[in-house]
Design a protein around this motif. Structure first.
Motif, PDB file in Angstrom:
ATOM      1  N   LEU A 216       0.755  -1.250   0.036  1.00  0.00           N
ATOM      2  CA  LEU A 216       0.060  -0.560   0.069  1.00  0.00           C
ATOM      3  C   LEU A 216       0.698   1.195  -0.113  1.00  0.00           C
ATOM      4  CD1 LEU A 216      -3.127  -0.292   2.813  1.00  0.00           C
ATOM      5  CD2 LEU A 216      -3.198  -0.195   0.021  1.00  0.00           C
ATOM      6  N   MET A 217       1.842   1.432   0.829  1.00  0.00           N
ATOM      7  CA  MET A 217       2.669   2.080   0.996  1.00  0.00           C
ATOM      8  C   MET A 217       3.960   2.634   0.108  1.00  0.00           C
ATOM      9  SD  MET A 217       2.158   2.835   5.030  1.00  0.00           S
ATOM     10  CE  MET A 217       2.416   4.162   5.538  1.00  0.00           C
ATOM     11  N   GLY A 218       4.108   1.464  -0.381  1.00  0.00           N
ATOM     12  CA  GLY A 218       5.181   1.422  -1.680  1.00  0.00           C
ATOM     13  C   GLY A 218       6.712   1.312  -0.405  1.00  0.00           C
ATOM     14  N   LEU A 219       6.707   0.970   0.527  1.00  0.00           N
ATOM     15  CA  LEU A 219       7.843   0.778   1.383  1.00  0.00           C
ATOM     16  C   LEU A 219       9.025  -0.253   1.002  1.00  0.00           C
ATOM     17  CD1 LEU A 219       6.238   0.342   5.063  1.00  0.00           C
ATOM     18  CD2 LEU A 219       6.792   1.835   3.474  1.00  0.00           C
ATOM     19  N   SER A 220       9.894  -0.611   1.192  1.00  0.00           N
ATOM     20  CA  SER A 220      10.891  -1.136   0.951  1.00  0.00           C
ATOM     21  C   SER A 220      10.485  -2.829   1.667  1.00  0.00           C
ATOM     22  CB  SER A 220      12.379  -0.393   1.452  1.00  0.00           C
ATOM     23  OG  SER A 220      12.669  -0.056   2.324  1.00  0.00           O
ATOM     24  N   HIS A 221      10.719  -2.809   2.307  1.00  0.00           N
ATOM     25  CA  HIS A 221      10.804  -3.931   3.273  1.00  0.00           C
ATOM     26  C   HIS A 221       9.315  -4.653   4.052  1.00  0.00           C
ATOM     27  CE1 HIS A 221      11.619  -1.595   6.105  1.00  0.00           C
ATOM     28  NE2 HIS A 221      11.396  -1.958   7.175  1.00  0.00           N
ATOM     29  N   PHE A 222       9.380  -6.080   4.112  1.00  0.00           N
ATOM     30  CA  PHE A 222       7.899  -6.498   5.558  1.00  0.00           C
ATOM     31  C   PHE A 222       8.689  -7.504   5.760  1.00  0.00           C
ATOM     32  CE2 PHE A 222       7.076  -8.828   1.266  1.00  0.00           C
ATOM     33  CZ  PHE A 222       7.227 -10.035   1.643  1.00  0.00           C
ATOM     34  N   SER A 223       8.138  -7.589   6.825  1.00  0.00           N
ATOM     35  CA  SER A 223       8.912  -8.614   7.791  1.00  0.00           C
ATOM     36  C   SER A 223       7.225  -9.254   8.371  1.00  0.00           C
ATOM     37  CB  SER A 223       9.678  -7.934   9.926  1.00  0.00           C
ATOM     38  OG  SER A 223       8.812  -7.467  10.179  1.00  0.00           O
ATOM     39  N   VAL A 224       8.388 -10.844   8.557  1.00  0.00           N
ATOM     40  CA  VAL A 224       7.790 -12.089   8.593  1.00  0.00           C
ATOM     41  C   VAL A 224       7.976 -12.685   9.587  1.00  0.00           C
ATOM     42  CG1 VAL A 224       6.384 -12.234   6.412  1.00  0.00           C
ATOM     43  CG2 VAL A 224       8.179 -13.517   6.992  1.00  0.00           C
ATOM     44  N   PHE A 225       6.518 -13.198  10.882  1.00  0.00           N
ATOM     45  CA  PHE A 225       7.269 -14.253  11.227  1.00  0.00           C
ATOM     46  C   PHE A 225       7.230 -15.855  11.515  1.00  0.00           C
ATOM     47  CE2 PHE A 225       6.388 -15.811  16.207  1.00  0.00           C
ATOM     48  CZ  PHE A 225       7.872 -15.963  17.074  1.00  0.00           C
ATOM     49  N   ASP A 226       7.715 -16.788  11.564  1.00  0.00           N
ATOM     50  CA  ASP A 226       7.471 -17.835  11.077  1.00  0.00           C
ATOM     51  C   ASP A 226       7.012 -19.307  12.484  1.00  0.00           C
ATOM     52  OD1 ASP A 226       9.936 -18.952  12.503  1.00  0.00           O
ATOM     53  OD2 ASP A 226      11.457 -19.526  11.104  1.00  0.00           O
ATOM     54  N   GLY A 227       7.030 -18.538  13.347  1.00  0.00           N
ATOM     55  CA  GLY A 227       6.565 -19.412  14.837  1.00  0.00           C
ATOM     56  C   GLY A 227       8.418 -18.969  15.573  1.00  0.00           C
ATOM     57  N   ARG A 228       8.885 -18.842  15.054  1.00  0.00           N
ATOM     58  CA  ARG A 228      10.035 -19.226  16.046  1.00  0.00           C
ATOM     59  C   ARG A 228      11.294 -17.759  15.684  1.00  0.00           C
ATOM     60  NH1 ARG A 228      13.015 -24.291  14.143  1.00  0.00           N
ATOM     61  NH2 ARG A 228      12.417 -23.400  11.860  1.00  0.00           N
ATOM     62  N   GLN A 229      11.020 -17.365  14.444  1.00  0.00           N
ATOM     63  CA  GLN A 229      12.137 -15.808  13.934  1.00  0.00           C
ATOM     64  C   GLN A 229      11.833 -15.392  13.397  1.00  0.00           C
ATOM     65  OE1 GLN A 229      15.917 -17.766  14.274  1.00  0.00           O
ATOM     66  NE2 GLN A 229      16.063 -17.835  11.615  1.00  0.00           N
ATOM     67  N   GLY A 230      11.957 -13.779  13.309  1.00  0.00           N
ATOM     68  CA  GLY A 230      11.642 -13.457  11.895  1.00  0.00           C
ATOM     69  C   GLY A 230      11.904 -13.229  10.490  1.00  0.00           C
ATOM     70  N   TRP A 231      11.872 -13.416   9.563  1.00  0.00           N
ATOM     71  CA  TRP A 231      12.926 -12.834   8.756  1.00  0.00           C
ATOM     72  C   TRP A 231      11.971 -11.110   7.632  1.00  0.00           C
ATOM     73  CZ3 TRP A 231      16.324 -15.935   7.652  1.00  0.00           C
ATOM     74  CH2 TRP A 231      16.034 -17.373   8.628  1.00  0.00           C
ATOM     75  N   LEU A 232      13.050 -10.591   6.566  1.00  0.00           N
ATOM     76  CA  LEU A 232      13.214  -9.585   6.327  1.00  0.00           C
ATOM     77  C   LEU A 232      12.949  -9.985   5.246  1.00  0.00           C
ATOM     78  CD1 LEU A 232      13.134  -6.311   6.900  1.00  0.00           C
ATOM     79  CD2 LEU A 232      15.050  -6.378   6.897  1.00  0.00           C
TER      80      LEU A 232
END
Length: 236
Positions: A216-232
């Motif tokens: 939506l905002m044209g950001l350069s990154h997003f992060s997700v959580f896989d249940g143990r750690q985050g990924w960028l």
């Protein structure tokens, strides 16, 4: 750095009670405020079919049918942490009270309800998966979709959704966000790459919403959580 195939997002959309238009979602993206709304229209679903579906399934299938109407996809991945939890709790309570089970609740209590209804209502005979991986459900859906693309499919639809949390479960899921669905049409490409571990994952927003907000905002990154750690994931 984790070596990981990249992908491109051909199109993205989201749906929630009170959040339908892009302008409404942009306001949410800037403020983080969810509107106090309940019902909503689902024009791609026959009324009698929609009435029998859970709120989460209605959001997921309506959004999936809308996206597949616009894009010829070769496969689809549906992901939900809770799926048809409300129906399952209702069935268990009926069994405990020795009451007859509702045929509708019974037939639509499985985790692939939304995928099945999307296939039936849209008459799409394509490979579809239904995933549940706790807090990492969206991360799992991304990996599944990327694998399908690597296997030769050209476009894959990803639908991440959650419905209403039943009253029984709310003491353990008090921080769950309102019902919503996010859909992405993925293709091979290098728009999003560089998946790497990160410790800065905003826990107030799940991975699908983080990705949607970035679109939506044209950001350069997003992060997700896989249940143990985050990924960028970073945009090229």
């Amino acid at each position: 750095m984790l070596s990981h195939p990249g992908f491109s997002i051909i199109d993205a959309a989201a749906l929630a009670p009170g959040l339908v238009t892009r302008e409404q979602w942009l306001e949410w993206a800037h403020t983080g405020v969810w509107p106090m709304a309940e019902g909503m229209q689902t024009p791609h679903l026959p009324m009698m079919v929609a009435r029998r579906m859970s709120q989460g399934a209605r959001l997921a299938v309506e959004l999936a049918l809308s996206m597949m109407e616009q894009h010829p996809v070769d496969g689809a991945v549906f992901a939900s942490r809770h799926g048809e939890l409300d129906r399952s709790i209702t069935l268990l309570q009926a069994l405990a009270a020795q009451r007859a089970l509702s045929p509708t609740d019974f037939s639509q209590s499985v985790h692939n309800t939304s995928a099945g209804l999307a296939s039936i209502q849209g008459q799409h005979s394509i490979p579809m998966s239904s995933l549940a991986a706790g807090e990492g459900s969206f991360a799992a859906a991304l990996h599944e979709a990327i694998g399908m693309l690597a296997d030769g499919l050209q476009k894959v639809l990803v639908v991440a959704f959650e419905g209403r949390i039943p009253t029984f479960s709310q003491p353990w899921l008090a921080d769950e966000m309102p019902p919503r669905a996010v859909a992405l049409v993925l293709a091979k490409g290098g728009e999003w790459q560089g998946c790497r571990a990160t410790t800065s994952v905003p826990r107030e927003m799940d991975g699908a919403l983080s990705c949607w907000r970035a679109q939506l905002m044209g950001l350069s990154h997003f992060s997700v959580f896989d249940g143990r750690q985050g990924w960028l994931w970073q945009r090229n």
